[in-house]
Motif scaffolding. Sequence first.
Motif, short mmCIF file in Angstrom:
data_model
loop_
_atom_site.label_atom_id
_atom_site.label_comp_id
_atom_site.label_asym_id
_atom_site.label_seq_id
_atom_site.Cartn_x
_atom_site.Cartn_y
_atom_site.Cartn_z
N PHE A 123 0.76 -1.20 0.07
CA PHE A 123 -0.13 -0.01 0.14
C PHE A 123 0.84 1.19 -0.01
O PHE A 123 0.47 2.12 -0.72
CB PHE A 123 -0.85 -0.09 1.28
N LEU A 124 1.61 1.30 0.77
CA LEU A 124 2.52 2.30 1.02
C LEU A 124 3.52 2.62 -0.09
O LEU A 124 3.75 3.82 -0.67
CB LEU A 124 3.71 2.48 2.33
N ALA A 125 3.97 1.60 -0.74
CA ALA A 125 4.97 1.77 -1.78
C ALA A 125 3.93 2.29 -3.13
O ALA A 125 4.56 3.02 -4.01
CB ALA A 125 5.71 0.33 -2.27
N ALA A 126 2.71 1.96 -3.27
CA ALA A 126 1.87 2.30 -4.39
C ALA A 126 1.70 3.58 -4.13
O ALA A 126 1.46 4.27 -5.21
CB ALA A 126 0.78 1.13 -4.46
N LEU B 19 11.19 3.64 -0.10
CA LEU B 19 11.58 4.31 0.69
C LEU B 19 10.71 4.97 1.96
O LEU B 19 10.98 4.68 3.03
CB LEU B 19 12.56 5.87 0.40
N ILE B 20 9.80 5.63 1.55
CA ILE B 20 8.56 6.00 2.65
C ILE B 20 7.91 4.75 3.45
O ILE B 20 7.84 4.67 4.30
CB ILE B 20 7.42 6.90 1.88
N ALA B 21 7.87 3.61 2.66
CA ALA B 21 7.14 2.40 2.96
C ALA B 21 8.03 1.88 3.97
O ALA B 21 7.40 1.36 4.95
CB ALA B 21 6.83 1.55 1.81
N ALA B 22 9.15 1.85 3.78
CA ALA B 22 10.38 1.01 4.65
C ALA B 22 10.45 2.00 6.00
O ALA B 22 10.49 1.49 6.87
CB ALA B 22 11.90 1.08 3.85
#
Length: 118
Positions: free
Chosen positions: A43-46, A51-54
Amino acid sequence: MTPMVDAVSRQAREAVAMTALGLAGGLLLIVGMAFLTVALWIFLAAAESALIAALVIGLLYVGLGLILFAVASARRRRAERRAALAAAQTPKSSPLMQVAEGFAIGMQAGRAARSRPK
């Protein structure tokens, strides 16, 4: 078997069953957390970037870990305070009790001295 052995055997079986259920529940929680982490990553990577997802997932796990450490530390301190309070509340012998104890010891010593053959 005797009733006592039967009771101990039953308690052992119940303890093993509860431990097995606890381990199975823990394993299922770990698998569920892994799937939820992957879903959050997707979800965050999409929505943003990898980088934000990690960063978000790492901060989430670090925050939860710090919260758990704080809870464990608070419980440990509470247990230490409880033990210190219990030790402080143990009845100390009062001076009157010490005098009575000394009197009783003296009486026993006197009886023992009188009963000894010379």
